[in-house]
Structures are given as C-alpha cells and as structure tokens.
Design a protein around this motif. Structure first.
Motif: not given
Length: 189
Positions: A52-59
């Motif tokens: 989920e943190m990877a998704q946030f960083v990607m956004v």
C-alpha cells in the motif's frame, strides 16, 4: 500583457521544474519499498504496509511528476501528423488541446478536493469551503477516513498530494496555453 504572461511562465516553469526534478527520485523510494517487501516476504514475516505504501509513493511520483512531464513535452502525442506541421499550426493545435486538458484537470481537482474533504470527515456538498475555511459554523464532521486494508493508514495525506499535483498540473497547462498564445503572436519564449 505579454510581460505578465512571460512572468507567469517563468515562475510556474521554475517551480514545476524543481519539483519535477525532486519527484523523479521517487522511483528509487518505490524500488526500495518493493525490495523490502520482497525481502521481508522471503526471509522474515511479511510486512503489511509495503504494497500500500508503494501505491501511495507511485501516486505521488506520477502526480507530482506530471507538471514536469507537461513542461518538457514528454506527453504522448500523435507524431504522424504533428511532426510535419509548422510552428504556427502546432501552436493552434496545442492551444485547442490544452483547453480540453485544463477542463479535465479542473474536474480532477474538484474531485480531489471533494475526496480529501470527505477523508477528513466532512460529508456536506461544499468541500472548498470546508478545506479553506470559507464557511464557519455548522459543519458535519465525522471520523477520518482510513484504508480498508490491514495496515489502515489515513487517506488524507495521499489525497492532499493529489490536490497539490493536480493544481500544479493546472498551472503548468495555463503556462503552456500562454506559450502557445505567444507563439501565435510570433514571439519567442
């Protein structure tokens, strides 16, 4: 008027250039998070926060790098016809398409502000007045929105990043619009 346009272009381009140069290193943060996710799943107990943190960083990487991409002209374009056109014809075409992009980004910005207000616990129909304190009085405030995953982070930080990114993209599109107007007037930028 042209002096104001040039000043706006210089200011917005400088901000988005610097932010874009910083945001592009977000890919390394993303790689580190995904590497840790793989290592922890292989050798240790799997961590709940990594994907989920990877998704946030990607956004953040995508949205904050968007204005820089627009500034560099790195967006997708149909070069089959566009590359053969004159500078004036390209400017007319870009002027028309950037107006559509400005409308689209305005809708995205309104949705991001509305979603951020909701994630902060506001459920009425005026998210701008809630976020920017225009109306003081009886607001309907509830609990802050959290993700439905096992990690359950608050959602407002990434939604605030989206507001900033969409706003900066909108400013960059207006800068591109001004550049096209100056090109049509025969000015160099």
């Amino acid at each position: 008027m042209q002096g104001l346009m040039r000043g706006y272009i210089r200011g917005v381009d400088a901000v988005n250039y610097r932010l874009g140069r910083v945001a592009m290193y977000g890919i390394f943060v993303l790689m580190a998070i995904l590497l840790w996710s793989s290592v922890s799943k292989t050798f240790f107990l799997p961590t709940l926060w990594t994907l989920e943190m990877a998704q946030f960083v990607m956004v953040g990487y995508y949205v904050l790098g968007g204005p820089y991409s627009i500034q560099l002209g790195a967006n997708v374009r149909m070069d089959l016809l566009y590359s053969e056109w004159s500078i004036r014809r390209k400017a007319w075409f870009d002027l028309i398409t950037v107006c559509f992009l400005i409308f689209y980004l305005s809708v995205l910005l309104y949705g991001a502000v509305s979603s951020t207000a909701y994630s902060l616990g506001y459920w009425k129909d005026a998210p701008f007045s809630y976020l920017f304190g225009v109306v003081i009085g009886t607001e309907e405030v509830g609990r802050m929105e959290r993700s439905s995953s096992a990690w359950r982070p608050y959602m407002w930080p990434i939604k605030a990043v989206m507001i900033v990114g969409f706003f900066l993209m909108l400013l960059q599109c207006v800068s591109e619009l001004f550049k096209d107007v100056l090109r049509l007037k025969g000015q160099t930028i």
